[in-house]
Design a protein around this motif. Structure first.
Motif, PDB file in Angstrom:
ATOM      1  N   TYR A  41     -76.931   2.317  -2.734  1.00 37.99           N
ATOM      2  CA  TYR A  41     -75.579   2.713  -3.095  1.00 37.99           C
ATOM      3  C   TYR A  41     -74.705   2.971  -1.864  1.00 37.99           C
ATOM      4  CZ  TYR A  41     -77.193   3.431  -7.903  1.00 37.99           C
ATOM      5  OH  TYR A  41     -77.700   3.250  -9.162  1.00 37.99           O
ATOM      6  N   ALA A  42     -73.393   2.752  -2.066  1.00 36.37           N
ATOM      7  CA  ALA A  42     -72.397   3.110  -1.064  1.00 36.37           C
ATOM      8  C   ALA A  42     -71.292   3.890  -1.767  1.00 36.37           C
ATOM      9  CB  ALA A  42     -71.829   1.873  -0.378  1.00 36.37           C
ATOM     10  N   LEU A  43     -70.973   5.039  -1.224  1.00 32.40           N
ATOM     11  CA  LEU A  43     -69.935   5.902  -1.778  1.00 32.40           C
ATOM     12  C   LEU A  43     -68.675   5.764  -0.935  1.00 32.40           C
ATOM     13  CD1 LEU A  43     -69.282   8.349  -3.770  1.00 32.40           C
ATOM     14  CD2 LEU A  43     -69.888   9.811  -1.825  1.00 32.40           C
ATOM     15  N   THR A  44     -67.558   5.491  -1.591  1.00 29.19           N
ATOM     16  CA  THR A  44     -66.262   5.431  -0.925  1.00 29.19           C
ATOM     17  C   THR A  44     -65.379   6.509  -1.533  1.00 29.19           C
ATOM     18  OG1 THR A  44     -66.478   3.034  -0.613  1.00 29.19           O
ATOM     19  CG2 THR A  44     -64.288   3.979  -0.362  1.00 29.19           C
ATOM     20  N   TYR A  45     -64.811   7.360  -0.702  1.00 31.16           N
ATOM     21  CA  TYR A  45     -63.994   8.436  -1.266  1.00 31.16           C
ATOM     22  C   TYR A  45     -62.880   8.826  -0.303  1.00 31.16           C
ATOM     23  CZ  TYR A  45     -66.893  11.547   1.664  1.00 31.16           C
ATOM     24  OH  TYR A  45     -67.548  12.159   2.709  1.00 31.16           O
TER      25      TYR A  45
ATOM     26  N   MET B 231     -56.198  11.234  -1.143  1.00 33.27           N
ATOM     27  CA  MET B 231     -55.614  10.369  -2.160  1.00 33.27           C
ATOM     28  C   MET B 231     -56.255  10.563  -3.523  1.00 33.27           C
ATOM     29  SD  MET B 231     -53.481   9.126  -0.143  1.00 33.27           S
ATOM     30  CE  MET B 231     -52.668   8.095  -1.349  1.00 33.27           C
ATOM     31  N   THR B 232     -57.250  11.426  -3.591  1.00 37.84           N
ATOM     32  CA  THR B 232     -57.924  11.816  -4.839  1.00 37.84           C
ATOM     33  C   THR B 232     -58.514  10.607  -5.558  1.00 37.84           C
ATOM     34  OG1 THR B 232     -56.096  13.412  -5.024  1.00 37.84           O
ATOM     35  CG2 THR B 232     -57.751  13.428  -6.763  1.00 37.84           C
ATOM     36  N   TYR B 233     -59.395   9.895  -4.894  1.00 41.21           N
ATOM     37  CA  TYR B 233     -60.156   8.864  -5.582  1.00 41.21           C
ATOM     38  C   TYR B 233     -61.535   8.744  -4.959  1.00 41.21           C
ATOM     39  CZ  TYR B 233     -58.565   5.644  -1.834  1.00 41.21           C
ATOM     40  OH  TYR B 233     -58.274   5.039  -0.639  1.00 41.21           O
ATOM     41  N   VAL B 234     -62.452   8.209  -5.755  1.00 38.57           N
ATOM     42  CA  VAL B 234     -63.834   8.068  -5.337  1.00 38.57           C
ATOM     43  C   VAL B 234     -64.446   6.905  -6.106  1.00 38.57           C
ATOM     44  CG1 VAL B 234     -64.647   9.713  -7.071  1.00 38.57           C
ATOM     45  CG2 VAL B 234     -66.057   9.264  -5.050  1.00 38.57           C
ATOM     46  N   GLY B 235     -65.321   6.180  -5.470  1.00 39.35           N
ATOM     47  CA  GLY B 235     -65.966   5.056  -6.134  1.00 39.35           C
ATOM     48  C   GLY B 235     -67.373   4.842  -5.618  1.00 39.35           C
ATOM     49  N   LEU B 236     -68.154   4.149  -6.411  1.00 36.20           N
ATOM     50  CA  LEU B 236     -69.538   3.854  -6.034  1.00 36.20           C
ATOM     51  C   LEU B 236     -69.798   2.368  -6.214  1.00 36.20           C
ATOM     52  CD1 LEU B 236     -72.247   5.350  -5.248  1.00 36.20           C
ATOM     53  CD2 LEU B 236     -72.876   5.110  -7.659  1.00 36.20           C
ATOM     54  N   THR B 237     -70.430   1.744  -5.210  1.00 34.91           N
ATOM     55  CA  THR B 237     -70.868   0.362  -5.308  1.00 34.91           C
ATOM     56  C   THR B 237     -72.367   0.295  -5.086  1.00 34.91           C
ATOM     57  OG1 THR B 237     -70.306   0.046  -2.965  1.00 34.91           O
ATOM     58  CG2 THR B 237     -68.686  -0.692  -4.591  1.00 34.91           C
ATOM     59  N   ARG B 238     -72.970  -0.762  -5.624  1.00 33.99           N
ATOM     60  CA  ARG B 238     -74.418  -0.947  -5.472  1.00 33.99           C
ATOM     61  C   ARG B 238     -74.681  -2.282  -4.808  1.00 33.99           C
ATOM     62  NH1 ARG B 238     -77.456  -3.265  -9.403  1.00 33.99           N
ATOM     63  NH2 ARG B 238     -76.251  -2.354 -11.120  1.00 33.99           N
ATOM     64  N   ARG B 239     -75.615  -2.301  -3.870  1.00 39.25           N
ATOM     65  CA  ARG B 239     -75.956  -3.525  -3.144  1.00 39.25           C
ATOM     66  C   ARG B 239     -76.852  -4.411  -4.000  1.00 39.25           C
ATOM     67  NH1 ARG B 239     -78.438  -1.465   0.870  1.00 39.25           N
ATOM     68  NH2 ARG B 239     -76.962  -1.642   2.595  1.00 39.25           N
ATOM     69  N   LEU B 240     -76.536  -5.699  -4.001  1.00 43.17           N
ATOM     70  CA  LEU B 240     -77.407  -6.703  -4.612  1.00 43.17           C
ATOM     71  C   LEU B 240     -78.084  -7.466  -3.499  1.00 43.17           C
ATOM     72  CD1 LEU B 240     -75.056  -8.110  -7.405  1.00 43.17           C
ATOM     73  CD2 LEU B 240     -76.711  -6.256  -7.567  1.00 43.17           C
ATOM     74  N   THR B 241     -79.346  -7.764  -3.651  1.00 45.80           N
ATOM     75  CA  THR B 241     -80.101  -8.392  -2.563  1.00 45.80           C
ATOM     76  C   THR B 241     -80.580  -9.793  -2.896  1.00 45.80           C
ATOM     77  OG1 THR B 241     -82.133  -7.334  -3.357  1.00 45.80           O
ATOM     78  CG2 THR B 241     -80.874  -6.182  -1.661  1.00 45.80           C
ATOM     79  N   ASP B 242     -80.415 -10.269  -4.127  1.00 54.83           N
ATOM     80  CA  ASP B 242     -80.894 -11.600  -4.472  1.00 54.83           C
ATOM     81  C   ASP B 242     -80.030 -12.658  -3.820  1.00 54.83           C
ATOM     82  OD1 ASP B 242     -82.541 -10.130  -5.983  1.00 54.83           O
ATOM     83  OD2 ASP B 242     -82.206 -11.206  -7.863  1.00 54.83           O
ATOM     84  N   THR B 243     -80.570 -13.875  -3.694  1.00 57.78           N
ATOM     85  CA  THR B 243     -79.846 -14.979  -3.070  1.00 57.78           C
ATOM     86  C   THR B 243     -78.708 -15.431  -3.956  1.00 57.78           C
ATOM     87  OG1 THR B 243     -81.872 -15.731  -2.013  1.00 57.78           O
ATOM     88  CG2 THR B 243     -80.040 -17.300  -2.121  1.00 57.78           C
ATOM     89  N   PRO B 244     -77.459 -15.495  -3.436  1.00 53.82           N
ATOM     90  CA  PRO B 244     -76.334 -15.917  -4.257  1.00 53.82           C
ATOM     91  C   PRO B 244     -76.445 -17.383  -4.651  1.00 53.82           C
ATOM     92  CG  PRO B 244     -75.673 -15.753  -1.961  1.00 53.82           C
ATOM     93  CD  PRO B 244     -77.067 -15.203  -2.053  1.00 53.82           C
ATOM     94  N   THR B 245     -76.007 -17.693  -5.891  1.00 56.44           N
ATOM     95  CA  THR B 245     -76.020 -19.082  -6.348  1.00 56.44           C
ATOM     96  C   THR B 245     -74.628 -19.573  -6.682  1.00 56.44           C
ATOM     97  OG1 THR B 245     -76.384 -18.368  -8.631  1.00 56.44           O
ATOM     98  CG2 THR B 245     -78.324 -18.815  -7.288  1.00 56.44           C
ATOM     99  N   SER B 246     -73.668 -18.684  -6.814  1.00 57.14           N
ATOM    100  CA  SER B 246     -72.309 -19.089  -7.149  1.00 57.14           C
ATOM    101  C   SER B 246     -71.347 -18.010  -6.716  1.00 57.14           C
ATOM    102  CB  SER B 246     -72.187 -19.322  -8.660  1.00 57.14           C
ATOM    103  OG  SER B 246     -70.846 -19.535  -9.034  1.00 57.14           O
ATOM    104  N   ASP B 247     -70.113 -18.427  -6.372  1.00 55.20           N
ATOM    105  CA  ASP B 247     -69.089 -17.450  -6.057  1.00 55.20           C
ATOM    106  C   ASP B 247     -67.837 -17.702  -6.893  1.00 55.20           C
ATOM    107  OD1 ASP B 247     -68.179 -19.727  -4.931  1.00 55.20           O
ATOM    108  OD2 ASP B 247     -67.985 -18.941  -2.884  1.00 55.20           O
ATOM    109  N   ASP B 248     -68.004 -18.412  -8.024  1.00 50.56           N
ATOM    110  CA  ASP B 248     -66.871 -18.741  -8.863  1.00 50.56           C
ATOM    111  C   ASP B 248     -66.295 -17.491  -9.507  1.00 50.56           C
ATOM    112  OD1 ASP B 248     -67.291 -21.347  -8.273  1.00 50.56           O
ATOM    113  OD2 ASP B 248     -68.448 -21.788 -10.086  1.00 50.56           O
ATOM    114  N   GLY B 249     -64.966 -17.416  -9.531  1.00 50.63           N
ATOM    115  CA  GLY B 249     -64.305 -16.345 -10.235  1.00 50.63           C
ATOM    116  C   GLY B 249     -64.350 -15.002  -9.557  1.00 50.63           C
ATOM    117  N   LEU B 250     -64.824 -14.914  -8.328  1.00 50.90           N
ATOM    118  CA  LEU B 250     -64.926 -13.635  -7.654  1.00 50.90           C
ATOM    119  C   LEU B 250     -63.688 -13.387  -6.810  1.00 50.90           C
ATOM    120  CD1 LEU B 250     -68.634 -13.695  -6.538  1.00 50.90           C
ATOM    121  CD2 LEU B 250     -67.646 -12.795  -8.635  1.00 50.90           C
TER     122      LEU B 250
END
Length: 298
Positions: free
Chosen positions: A193-197, A201-220
């Motif tokens: 996990y990575a915490l951004t806060y 500005m009163t905001y906070v968010g959490l992201t999670r790392r994915l480690t699998d090999t990417p197969t597509s980047d469509d729509g990102l």
């Protein structure tokens, strides 16, 4: 810097440079691609050294008539000068051999293509788990202020519904090649996990790392990398005495320290679902509200 006219000063500098090189090459194995260049410079140095000893030998011969020993004996001094010149000539002969061997070593090294002994790591990808701002973010920011970023990560990980969260992030384009953060944001990582806060500005968010090999980047989103991959669910650090509010997905689930698979009624699940009209990680928390008030869109 070399003087090109003061032998004493230039000799001292050359000695220091060689000591530095001897120290630096102790870790030469970590940079194999630099070895050929170092050998080339070293070969140039050996050739210059060969010239130096030859010139020193000639100087001893030419100046032997001014040579005396400590007691003032000229004959003894001249004899020592001739002996020094002879040894310097012998040194030059050995340096010729060293130059030849070093040149052959360079020829062999020039045929080597160094490959990394370990495969390069796949690019990191991060999916948004949850983003809160305003009143929704205040309880989490209080937890971070009292107990630190790790406690905030444990709190927000309750919104991580594993594959469901990942799929929502993929669908909405909340996938990044690094945890999204603005210039004044604070970022803390723990495990996957990575915490951004940003308390100001009163905001906070959490992201999670994915480690699998990417197969597509469509729509990102631009800069994001991602594909559909499996993701586990993190456990909460309940033993830290973290108090989860009523809007937390684990509310009402007594006797457990891990997040429920389904969020509490009215709570946000999945990537970006709890943004409360945020719309973007990089938008100022007040910008969306201003746009809404002015009828410029949500």
């Amino acid at each position: 810097m070399a003087t090109f006219y003061d032998p004493g000063a230039d000799a001292a500098e050359a000695s220091d440079a060689l000591r530095g090189l001897a120290h630096a090459t102790r870790s030469m194995g970590e940079h194999p691609g630099d070895m050929y260049t170092v050998m080339g410079d070293l070969l140039s140095g050996v050739r210059s050294l060969r010239q130096v000893v030859d010139q020193l030998a000639t100087a001893h011969l030419d100046q032997r008539f001014s040579a005396f020993d400590d007691s003032g004996d000229h004959t003894a001094g001249a004899t020592h000068a001739l002996a020094a010149a002879d040894e310097l000539h012998q040194t030059g002969t050995l340096l010729d051999q060293a130059e030849e061997r070093l040149d052959q070593a360079m020829n062999a090294a020039g045929r080597i293509a160094w490959h990394p002994d370990k495969p390069e790591a796949a690019p990191s990808r991060w999916v948004s788990v949850v983003f809160l701002q305003g009143e929704d973010a205040e309880p989490v920011l209080d937890v971070i202020d009292r107990q630190g970023p790790d406690a905030g990560i444990a709190y927000l990980s309750g919104w991580d519904m594993g594959e469901e969260t990942m799929n929502d992030a993929m669908e909405n384009g909340y996938v990044y090649n690094q945890p999204p953060a603005g210039m004044n944001d604070k970022v803390a990582e723990q495990g996957e996990y990575a915490l951004t806060y940003n308390p100001a500005m009163t905001y906070v968010g959490l992201t999670r790392r994915l480690t699998d090999t990417p197969t597509s980047d469509d729509g990102l989103r631009p800069g994001g990398l991602g594909n559909s991959v499996g993701a586990g669910q993190a456990s909460l650090s309940g033993g830290r005495g973290i108090s989860f509010g009523s809007n937390h997905p684990t509310a009402g689930r007594a006797g457990t320290s891990s997040p429920g698979r389904e969020p509490a009624s009215g709570s946000a699940a999945g990537a970006g679902a709890a943004t409360t009209s945020a719309g973007s990680w990089f938008a100022h928390p007040g910008v969306t509200a201003v746009k809404r008030d002015r009828g410029l869109g949500r």
